[in-house]
Write a protein that holds these residues in place. Sequence first.
Motif, short mmCIF file in Angstrom:
data_model
loop_
_atom_site.label_atom_id
_atom_site.label_comp_id
_atom_site.label_asym_id
_atom_site.label_seq_id
_atom_site.Cartn_x
_atom_site.Cartn_y
_atom_site.Cartn_z
N GLY A 1 47.37 43.35 64.86
CA GLY A 1 48.29 42.26 64.57
C GLY A 1 48.28 42.03 63.06
N VAL A 2 49.09 41.11 62.59
CA VAL A 2 50.00 40.26 63.35
C VAL A 2 51.23 41.07 63.73
CG1 VAL A 2 51.51 38.25 63.14
CG2 VAL A 2 49.25 38.17 62.14
N GLU A 3 51.71 40.88 64.97
CA GLU A 3 52.94 41.51 65.40
C GLU A 3 54.08 40.49 65.33
OE1 GLU A 3 51.91 45.00 68.42
OE2 GLU A 3 51.34 43.05 69.20
N LEU A 4 55.25 40.98 65.02
CA LEU A 4 56.39 40.10 64.77
C LEU A 4 56.66 39.18 65.95
CD1 LEU A 4 58.60 39.47 62.66
CD2 LEU A 4 60.06 41.08 63.87
N VAL B 1 46.65 42.47 59.75
CA VAL B 1 47.41 42.34 58.52
C VAL B 1 48.72 41.64 58.83
CG1 VAL B 1 46.40 44.44 57.53
CG2 VAL B 1 48.54 44.60 58.82
N ASP B 2 49.45 41.25 57.80
CA ASP B 2 50.75 40.62 58.00
C ASP B 2 51.73 41.61 58.62
OD1 ASP B 2 49.83 38.28 56.91
OD2 ASP B 2 50.67 38.65 54.92
N SER B 3 52.66 41.08 59.41
CA SER B 3 53.72 41.91 59.97
C SER B 3 54.86 42.00 58.95
CB SER B 3 54.23 41.33 61.29
OG SER B 3 55.32 42.11 61.77
N ASP B 4 54.58 42.70 57.88
CA ASP B 4 55.61 43.02 56.90
C ASP B 4 55.24 44.36 56.26
OD1 ASP B 4 53.58 42.54 55.06
OD2 ASP B 4 54.40 40.64 54.36
N VAL B 5 56.11 44.87 55.44
CA VAL B 5 55.89 46.20 54.89
C VAL B 5 54.64 46.26 54.03
CG1 VAL B 5 57.38 45.79 52.88
CG2 VAL B 5 57.01 48.13 53.70
N TYR B 6 54.32 45.16 53.36
CA TYR B 6 53.17 45.18 52.46
C TYR B 6 51.86 45.15 53.25
CZ TYR B 6 57.05 43.98 49.45
OH TYR B 6 58.27 43.99 48.83
N LEU C 1 35.87 44.24 62.19
CA LEU C 1 37.14 43.54 61.96
C LEU C 1 37.52 43.64 60.48
CD1 LEU C 1 39.34 41.68 63.18
CD2 LEU C 1 37.86 39.75 62.61
N VAL C 2 38.69 44.22 60.21
CA VAL C 2 39.22 44.31 58.85
C VAL C 2 40.41 43.37 58.73
CG1 VAL C 2 40.23 45.83 57.10
CG2 VAL C 2 38.49 46.72 58.66
N VAL C 3 40.36 42.46 57.77
CA VAL C 3 41.46 41.52 57.58
C VAL C 3 42.05 41.70 56.19
CG1 VAL C 3 40.59 39.84 59.24
CG2 VAL C 3 39.88 39.66 56.86
N GLU C 4 43.33 41.44 56.08
CA GLU C 4 44.04 41.68 54.82
C GLU C 4 43.67 40.68 53.74
OE1 GLU C 4 48.62 41.30 53.11
OE2 GLU C 4 48.29 41.53 55.26
N LYS C 5 43.61 39.39 54.11
CA LYS C 5 43.54 38.34 53.10
C LYS C 5 42.18 37.66 53.04
CE LYS C 5 48.48 37.36 53.46
NZ LYS C 5 49.51 36.36 53.82
N GLU C 6 41.81 37.27 51.83
CA GLU C 6 40.54 36.59 51.62
C GLU C 6 40.52 35.24 52.31
OE1 GLU C 6 37.60 35.19 47.94
OE2 GLU C 6 39.62 35.93 47.52
N ALA C 7 41.67 34.53 52.36
CA ALA C 7 41.72 33.22 53.00
C ALA C 7 41.39 33.33 54.49
CB ALA C 7 43.10 32.60 52.81
N VAL C 8 41.92 34.36 55.14
CA VAL C 8 41.63 34.59 56.56
C VAL C 8 40.16 34.96 56.74
CG1 VAL C 8 42.17 36.03 58.56
CG2 VAL C 8 44.00 35.29 57.03
N PHE C 9 39.65 35.81 55.85
CA PHE C 9 38.24 36.20 55.90
C PHE C 9 37.34 34.97 55.81
CE2 PHE C 9 34.35 37.13 53.53
CZ PHE C 9 33.81 38.19 54.25
N LYS C 10 37.60 34.09 54.83
CA LYS C 10 36.75 32.92 54.64
C LYS C 10 36.84 31.97 55.83
CE LYS C 10 36.58 32.89 49.59
NZ LYS C 10 36.93 32.16 48.35
N THR C 11 38.02 31.87 56.42
CA THR C 11 38.18 31.01 57.60
C THR C 11 37.34 31.53 58.76
OG1 THR C 11 40.43 30.38 56.96
CG2 THR C 11 39.82 30.07 59.27
N LYS D 1 59.92 38.68 59.06
CA LYS D 1 58.52 39.08 58.95
C LYS D 1 57.65 37.92 59.43
CE LYS D 1 58.09 37.59 54.11
NZ LYS D 1 57.78 38.03 52.72
N SER D 2 56.38 38.23 59.67
CA SER D 2 55.45 37.20 60.15
C SER D 2 54.12 37.39 59.45
CB SER D 2 55.27 37.29 61.66
OG SER D 2 54.46 36.24 62.13
N GLU D 3 53.48 36.29 59.08
CA GLU D 3 52.22 36.35 58.35
C GLU D 3 51.11 35.60 59.09
OE1 GLU D 3 52.87 34.84 54.44
OE2 GLU D 3 54.24 36.46 53.87
N MET D 4 49.87 36.02 58.87
CA MET D 4 48.73 35.37 59.51
C MET D 4 48.57 33.94 59.01
SD MET D 4 45.71 38.15 60.09
CE MET D 4 44.96 37.11 61.34
#
Length: 279
Positions: A193-196, A163-168, A103-113, A251-254
């Motif tokens: 995901g995340v999908e819009l 990852v977030d459902s945005d361009v970044y 599992l690869v996640v974009e953000k450290e906050a999600v990883f720690k959770t 856009k949508s974010e985790m």
Amino acid sequence: VVVIRILVETLSQARAITRRDVYYRDVRLFSRQTAVDGVIDDLSYSLGLPCYELGVIASQKGLIFGDLRMEFANPGLIPVIPEKAKIFLDDDINAPHRLEYILVVEKEAVFKTLVDLETGRDGEGVSHNRIIVTGKGFPDQLTKRCIRNLATSFPQVPIFAFVDSDVYGLMILRHYSNQNEQNSHIPLIRYMGVELFDYLSGWLEITMRDFRVMKNFLVSLSHFLYANRRAATEHCRWLREIQRGMFCFKKSEMNVVLNKSVQDIDEYVNEKVKRYFQN
């Protein structure tokens, strides 16, 4: 000559060194970091070797969590979540239990959770046969090599990205699929995901700047897809997600899920993975 001497000394001691450390060996001589970077890059190109084979590594950034056993070649190159996690660069890896997915996640906050839920706040622990990795945003070369080594060690195990459902978020996902080092295997990373349309109540407005970045990303992504036909079907999902965001101007974010409940994000990930294995 000084840089070569430092690298030879480092290699003879079977150690690794960062570009920043090389610079601080003689600040007065080098005067600026770019001078060191230029010499190292020239040496790498001239010798036909990636920088890590010269003993030069990037500063540590990524995080990994999982029940793994490793024989270390260069220990401690990426930060470690204590006890259960082990970090590696080119080390031999094996999992004592059946590994189902990475599992690869974009953000450290999600990883720690996810790590907190995995270990269990009440001490009982939650058992999942998975490895969790984050590059804390755009991944560095060490984190990308970590993913590559996992894919090589466990070729039958799928790699899922959230990852977030945005361009970044999708640019970060594409960054994981880019390898600048010579002869680097590029593993197939599946966008989950995340999908819009997953969170209609959690949509966020995009700006005109976001829209322009999305437009440029679509053009570059088309060239990227042509050069990576092996994963064309997977990458078309990236295109669809960008086009959805441009059409809806949303856009949508985790973090939207994370703000509701820490359990919600784990349930979301598990449900997405479950659907994949059922198909």
